[in-house]
Write a protein that holds these residues in place. Sequence first.
Motif, PDB file in Angstrom:
ATOM      1  N   ALA A  15      -0.150   1.648   4.971  1.00 10.30           N
ATOM      2  CA  ALA A  15      -1.619   1.084   5.643  1.00 10.30           C
ATOM      3  C   ALA A  15      -1.813   2.020   6.930  1.00 10.30           C
ATOM      4  O   ALA A  15      -2.893   2.032   7.315  1.00 10.30           O
ATOM      5  N   ALA A  28      -2.403  -1.249   0.113  1.00 10.68           N
ATOM      6  CA  ALA A  28      -2.485  -0.050   0.591  1.00 10.68           C
ATOM      7  C   ALA A  28      -2.123   1.313   0.091  1.00 10.68           C
ATOM      8  O   ALA A  28      -2.815   2.257   0.206  1.00 10.68           O
ATOM      9  N   ASP A  62       4.290  -1.041   2.082  1.00 12.33           N
ATOM     10  CA  ASP A  62       2.754  -0.924   1.707  1.00 12.33           C
ATOM     11  C   ASP A  62       2.231  -0.986   3.347  1.00 12.33           C
ATOM     12  O   ASP A  62       1.194  -0.660   3.705  1.00 12.33           O
TER      13      ASP A  62
END
Length: 232
Positions: free
Chosen positions: A66, A115, A62
């Motif tokens: 991001a 994200a 994640d």
Amino acid sequence: MARPRKPLLSRDRIVEAASALVDAEGLEGVSTRRLAAELGVSGPSLYNHFRTKDEILEAVADAVSAKVDLSMFDADDGREWRQALHDWALSYRAALTEHPHIVPVLARGPGRRPAGLRVADAVFGAMVRAGWPPAQATYIGALMRYFVTGSALGSFARGFVDDATAYDPADYPHLGQAHLLADHQERVDEGAFETGLRALLDGLGVQYEAVRRRPRGPAEARTTVRPAPKPG
């Protein structure tokens, strides 16, 4: 002894250390014992933040998601949908190629990763705003993920050895220069990605024109809007 002002561990510290291990040694190099040693703590300390190694790897994945630029999908950005997809795909691939060992985790899909879900939401929302029916907007999001993650899983150019004798013209009459590919890996792989991406977007453009000409049912019409005109 006075307690430290800051805790020895945080989720961010764990993810940062795990990401470094993944980058250096691949997924197999990560274990809770190894990670605890890298952080200078006892193994059980990690469980105050993550229940399992898989949760840690999900957080690493994640953190990579991001890094992907989503600004081109903002409603007021002004980029036409094909240009937005193109620019996003370049940012997406750049993030993945910087951390290639985590790609198999990302390839599973966003799951519950915040994200990753923001990426999926941004792509889908932008395609629907551009006039794609919701079902096809979903297909486009899936297609782009297949294409980008697949490109980041390996290098075509590095798949050839730099030994000219490995490609005997008697056996491989068209591979006389194949031993040179590894020396030009970045140019070859980026050129292949750009060529494929342009072809993919051109094909979607043809489908889009067909969608625009097709009569829509009431339910579909309520969920689609006309795309913003191209700037300039």
